[in-house]
Design a protein around this motif. Structure first.
Motif, PDB file in Angstrom:
ATOM      1  N   LEU A 190       0.786  -1.325  -0.031  1.00 29.26           N
ATOM      2  CA  LEU A 190      -0.071   0.031  -0.177  1.00 29.26           C
ATOM      3  C   LEU A 190       0.748   1.251   0.036  1.00 29.26           C
ATOM      4  N   SER A 191       1.958   1.355   0.686  1.00 22.25           N
ATOM      5  CA  SER A 191       2.869   2.613   0.715  1.00 22.25           C
ATOM      6  C   SER A 191       3.605   2.710  -0.458  1.00 22.25           C
ATOM      7  N   LYS A 192       3.820   1.740  -1.387  1.00 17.29           N
ATOM      8  CA  LYS A 192       4.294   2.210  -2.633  1.00 17.29           C
ATOM      9  C   LYS A 192       3.353   2.923  -3.472  1.00 17.29           C
ATOM     10  N   SER A 193       2.066   2.128  -3.768  1.00 16.73           N
ATOM     11  CA  SER A 193       1.234   2.711  -4.646  1.00 16.73           C
ATOM     12  C   SER A 193       0.543   3.858  -3.847  1.00 16.73           C
ATOM     13  N   LEU A 194       0.096   4.050  -2.768  1.00 18.19           N
ATOM     14  CA  LEU A 194      -0.601   5.276  -2.393  1.00 18.19           C
ATOM     15  C   LEU A 194       0.459   6.362  -2.299  1.00 18.19           C
ATOM     16  N   TRP A 195       1.814   6.190  -2.165  1.00 17.17           N
ATOM     17  CA  TRP A 195       2.541   7.228  -1.875  1.00 17.17           C
ATOM     18  C   TRP A 195       2.755   7.830  -3.207  1.00 17.17           C
ATOM     19  N   ALA A 196       2.604   7.476  -4.468  1.00 15.30           N
ATOM     20  CA  ALA A 196       2.502   8.202  -5.624  1.00 15.30           C
ATOM     21  C   ALA A 196       1.363   8.713  -6.014  1.00 15.30           C
ATOM     22  N   SER A 197       0.098   8.368  -5.457  1.00 15.28           N
ATOM     23  CA  SER A 197      -1.098   9.007  -5.776  1.00 15.28           C
ATOM     24  C   SER A 197      -1.451   9.965  -4.533  1.00 15.28           C
ATOM     25  N   GLU A 243       4.798  13.514 -14.861  1.00  5.81           N
ATOM     26  CA  GLU A 243       5.169  12.322 -15.814  1.00  5.81           C
ATOM     27  C   GLU A 243       5.718  11.133 -14.933  1.00  5.81           C
ATOM     28  N   TYR A 244       6.600  11.377 -14.169  1.00  6.69           N
ATOM     29  CA  TYR A 244       7.068  10.407 -13.403  1.00  6.69           C
ATOM     30  C   TYR A 244       6.087   9.995 -12.441  1.00  6.69           C
ATOM     31  N   LEU A 245       5.183  10.456 -11.716  1.00  2.65           N
ATOM     32  CA  LEU A 245       4.406   9.897 -10.584  1.00  2.65           C
ATOM     33  C   LEU A 245       3.367   9.283 -11.600  1.00  2.65           C
ATOM     34  N   THR A 246       2.920   9.719 -12.613  1.00  3.36           N
ATOM     35  CA  THR A 246       2.041   8.900 -13.462  1.00  3.36           C
ATOM     36  C   THR A 246       2.327   7.917 -13.901  1.00  3.36           C
ATOM     37  N   ASN A 247       3.611   7.586 -14.070  1.00  3.50           N
ATOM     38  CA  ASN A 247       4.184   6.375 -14.440  1.00  3.50           C
ATOM     39  C   ASN A 247       4.320   5.571 -13.466  1.00  3.50           C
ATOM     40  N   GLU A 248       4.635   5.891 -12.123  1.00  8.43           N
ATOM     41  CA  GLU A 248       4.833   5.329 -10.889  1.00  8.43           C
ATOM     42  C   GLU A 248       3.421   4.550 -10.798  1.00  8.43           C
ATOM     43  N   MET A 249       2.260   5.263 -10.895  1.00  7.52           N
ATOM     44  CA  MET A 249       1.217   4.995 -10.628  1.00  7.52           C
ATOM     45  C   MET A 249       0.676   3.819 -11.444  1.00  7.52           C
ATOM     46  N   ALA A 250       1.191   3.994 -12.824  1.00  5.89           N
ATOM     47  CA  ALA A 250       0.796   2.949 -13.748  1.00  5.89           C
ATOM     48  C   ALA A 250       1.479   1.677 -13.700  1.00  5.89           C
ATOM     49  N   ALA A 251       2.648   1.874 -13.023  1.00  5.65           N
ATOM     50  CA  ALA A 251       3.537   0.686 -12.987  1.00  5.65           C
ATOM     51  C   ALA A 251       3.248  -0.552 -12.011  1.00  5.65           C
ATOM     52  N   SER A 252       4.042  -1.277 -11.546  1.00  5.26           N
ATOM     53  CA  SER A 252       3.571  -2.701 -10.774  1.00  5.26           C
ATOM     54  C   SER A 252       2.770  -2.137  -9.444  1.00  5.26           C
ATOM     55  N   HIS A 253       3.146  -1.106  -8.986  1.00  2.00           N
ATOM     56  CA  HIS A 253       2.485  -0.559  -7.583  1.00  2.00           C
ATOM     57  C   HIS A 253       1.395   0.102  -7.976  1.00  2.00           C
ATOM     58  N   ASP A 254       0.537  -0.354  -8.718  1.00  2.00           N
ATOM     59  CA  ASP A 254      -0.770   0.409  -9.305  1.00  2.00           C
ATOM     60  C   ASP A 254      -1.632   0.691  -8.006  1.00  2.00           C
ATOM     61  N   LEU A 255      -2.333   1.666  -7.973  1.00  2.00           N
ATOM     62  CA  LEU A 255      -3.439   2.075  -7.131  1.00  2.00           C
ATOM     63  C   LEU A 255      -4.547   1.127  -7.009  1.00  2.00           C
ATOM     64  N   GLU A 256      -4.967   0.758  -8.204  1.00  2.00           N
ATOM     65  CA  GLU A 256      -6.301   0.106  -8.312  1.00  2.00           C
ATOM     66  C   GLU A 256      -6.006  -1.402  -7.696  1.00  2.00           C
ATOM     67  N   ILE A 257      -4.709  -2.034  -8.047  1.00  2.00           N
ATOM     68  CA  ILE A 257      -4.443  -3.430  -7.743  1.00  2.00           C
ATOM     69  C   ILE A 257      -4.304  -3.592  -6.213  1.00  2.00           C
ATOM     70  N   ALA A 258      -3.614  -2.332  -5.854  1.00  2.00           N
ATOM     71  CA  ALA A 258      -3.192  -2.389  -4.472  1.00  2.00           C
ATOM     72  C   ALA A 258      -4.475  -2.470  -3.620  1.00  2.00           C
ATOM     73  N   LEU A 259      -5.423  -1.299  -3.747  1.00  2.00           N
ATOM     74  CA  LEU A 259      -6.818  -1.119  -3.042  1.00  2.00           C
ATOM     75  C   LEU A 259      -7.625  -2.749  -3.131  1.00  2.00           C
ATOM     76  N   SER A 260      -7.724  -3.117  -4.376  1.00  2.00           N
ATOM     77  CA  SER A 260      -8.358  -4.341  -4.647  1.00  2.00           C
ATOM     78  C   SER A 260      -7.873  -5.429  -3.861  1.00  2.00           C
ATOM     79  N   GLY A 261      -6.503  -5.601  -3.506  1.00  2.00           N
ATOM     80  CA  GLY A 261      -5.747  -6.824  -2.885  1.00  2.00           C
ATOM     81  C   GLY A 261      -5.916  -6.735  -1.305  1.00  2.00           C
ATOM     82  N   ILE A 262      -6.675  -5.332  -0.740  1.00  2.85           N
ATOM     83  CA  ILE A 262      -6.448  -5.472   0.639  1.00  2.85           C
ATOM     84  C   ILE A 262      -7.219  -6.632   1.173  1.00  2.85           C
ATOM     85  N   TRP A 263      -8.599  -6.754   0.875  1.00  2.00           N
ATOM     86  CA  TRP A 263      -9.256  -7.857   1.497  1.00  2.00           C
ATOM     87  C   TRP A 263      -8.608  -9.290   1.532  1.00  2.00           C
ATOM     88  N   ASN A 264      -7.793  -9.319   0.462  1.00  2.00           N
ATOM     89  CA  ASN A 264      -6.991 -10.812   0.321  1.00  2.00           C
ATOM     90  C   ASN A 264      -5.810 -10.707   1.509  1.00  2.00           C
TER      91      ASN A 264
END
Length: 368
Positions: A159-166, A244-265
Motif C-alpha cells: 500500500l505504501s508504494k502505490s499510495l505514495w505516488a497517488s 510524468e514520473y508520478l503517473t508512470n509510477e502509478m501505472a507501474a507494478s505498484h498500481d493504486l487500483e491493484i493495491a486497493l483491490s488486494g486489501i481484502w485478500n
C-alpha cells in the motif's frame, strides 16, 4: 501635464485619461493571462476531480469487498470488525488527500483492533470475558507476538508504494493550480503599466485609434513586463517531468487500483495465518494477559471458511480503465504545456493586440 503619452503635436488626452488607461491595462493584462491559463487550469482541475471521484469509487469498492469478507467468511466477528474496517479506509483516504498520517500507522492500527476479535471469536470462540483491560492487553500483545505473520507487513509495503505516488500526484496537482492562480494575480510594476499604456493607448491620444503595436515592440514590452513570470519556465518544465514520473509510477507494478483491490485478500491471509497458529498464540497470550473466562462447550469456528479469490466486478474494471485513460490523456496534454511560461509573451502578443499583414504599425513613438 502628460506623463506617458508626451507628444510634440496636439493631443486629445489628459493626465486623468492616462490614469484611466493604466487601470485599463492592468485589468486587461490580468484578463489576458486568465484567458491563457483557463484551458490549462481547466484540465488540471478536471483531472483532480476525476482522480478524486475515481479514487473514492475504488476505495468504496475495496471497503465493501473487505466488509463482505467478514460477513461471508468470518461471521462471528463481522459486526465488531465493521468499525476497524471503516477506520482503515478513512485513514487511507485522508492519507491520499495529504493528511499528516502514514500508511503504516493506519494498517498497524487496524491489525491492533483486529487481533482481539480474531482471538476471542475465531481462535478461542468460547471467551466471554472481553473486558477493556483484556482487550487492550490483546492489542498490545499483537505488536510483540506478531499473530498475522508477514502479511501485515506485506500489506504496509504494498500500500505504501502505490499510495505514495497517488498522494504526491494529488499534492502536485493542487500545487499546479496554486502556481497558475499566483501568476494570474502577479502585480504589474509601475514601469510595466506605463510601457503598456504607451504601447496600447498613446496612439489614441493622437487620434490613431485603429493603429496597433508592431510585433517586435509588443514582444519587448511583454517580455519586460512578464520577466518574473517567465522565470518559472525551468521549474514548470521540472514540474511537468515530475507529473510524468508520478503517473508512470502509478501505472507501474505498484498500481493504486491493484493495491486497493488486494486489501481484502491480505487481511484474509493474515487471519488464516493467525488461526493456523492458534494454539501457540493462546499459550503466549495466557502468559501475558492471563486466562479469560470460557463458556461451557467450546463454540467451534466451523462456520469460518477461507475465501477464494473472486473475479473483479464490472464496476471496478470500469473505474480502473477510466482512471488509466484519464491519466494518459492528462499527461499528454500537460507535456504539450511544457513551454507555457517560456512562451507567455509571444502568446499575449498573438491575435488582435498587434498589427499583422499591414505595412504600418505603432513603435511607441510614431507610426512606422
Amino acid at each position: 501635464d502628460l506623463q506617458i503619452c508626451q507628444h510634440r503635436g496636439p493631443t486629445c488626452c489628459t493626465k486623468k485619461m492616462e490614469e484611466s488607461y493604466q487601470a485599463a491595462v492592468r485589468r486587461e493584462r490580468t484578463q489576458s493571462i486568465q484567458a491563457l491559463n483557463f484551458e490549462l487550469k481547466y484540465m488540471i482541475v478536471g483531472h483532480i476531480t476525476a482522480f478524486q471521484e475515481t479514487f473514492e469509487s475504488l476505495l468504496r469498492f475495496a471497503e465493501n469487498r473487505t466488509s463482505s469478507l467478514f460477513e461471508t467468511a468470518y461471521r462471528p466477528m463481522a459486526k465488531e470488525a465493521a468499525e476497524p474496517v471503516k477506520e482503515l479506509f478513512t485513514d487511507i483516504s485522508l492519507y491520499i488527500l495529504g493528511a499528516e498520517t502514514t500508511v503504516e500507522s493506519a494498517v498497524l492500527r487496524f491489525f491492533d483492533s483486529l487481533f482481539p476479535l480474531v482471538y476471542s471469536r475465531l481462535i478461542n470462540p468460547g471467551i466471554t470475558d472481553l473486558s477493556e483491560d483484556y482487550t487492550e492487553c490483546l492489542r498490545l500483545t499483537r505488536q510483540d507476538i506478531n499473530p498475522f505473520g508477514h502479511y501485515s507487513k506485506n500489506m504496509v509495503t504494498e500500500l505504501s508504494k502505490s499510495l505514495w505516488a497517488s498522494r504526491m500526484l494529488s499534492q502536485a496537482l493542487s500545487l499546479g493550480i496554486e502556481v497558475i492562480n499566483t501568476t494570474e494575480h502577479a502585480a504589474l510594476t509601475k514601469e510595466c503599466s506605463r510601457a503598456l499604456v504607451k504601447m496600447q493607448y498613446c496612439p489614441h491620444c493622437q487620434g490613431l485609434t485603429l493603429i496597433r503595436p508592431c510585433v517586435g515592440y509588443c514582444l519587448n514590452v511583454m517580455r519586460g513586463c512578464l520577466a518574473s513570470v517567465s522565470e518559472l519556465d525551468a521549474q514548470w518544465r521540472e514540474f511537468i517531468s515530475t507529473l510524468e514520473y508520478l503517473t508512470n509510477e502509478m501505472a507501474a507494478s505498484h498500481d493504486l487500483e491493484i493495491a486497493l483491490s488486494g486489501i481484502w485478500n491480505s487481511i484474509n491471509e493474515a487471519i488464516l495465518h493467525a488461526q493456523l497458529n492458534g494454539p501457540q498464540l493462546s499459550a503466549t497470550v495466557d502468559k501475558v494477559c492471563g486466562q479469560p473466562k470460557q463458556q461451557e462447550g467450546n463454540l467451534s469456528s466451523a462456520n469460518t471458511v477461507p475465501v477464494k479469490e473472486v473475479t473483479e466486478t464490472q464496476a471496478f474494471v470500469m473505474a480502473h480503465t477510466s482512471l488509466s485513460n484519464k491519466r494518459r490523456e492528462f499527461i499528454n496534454y500537460m507535456k504539450r504545456s511544457r513551454t507555457f511560461y517560456a512562451s507567455i509573451a509571444e502568446r499575449l502578443c498573438d491575435g488582435d493586440l498587434v498589427m499583422r499583414d499591414s505595412s504600418t504599425c505603432w513603435n511607441g513613438e510614431d507610426v512606422v
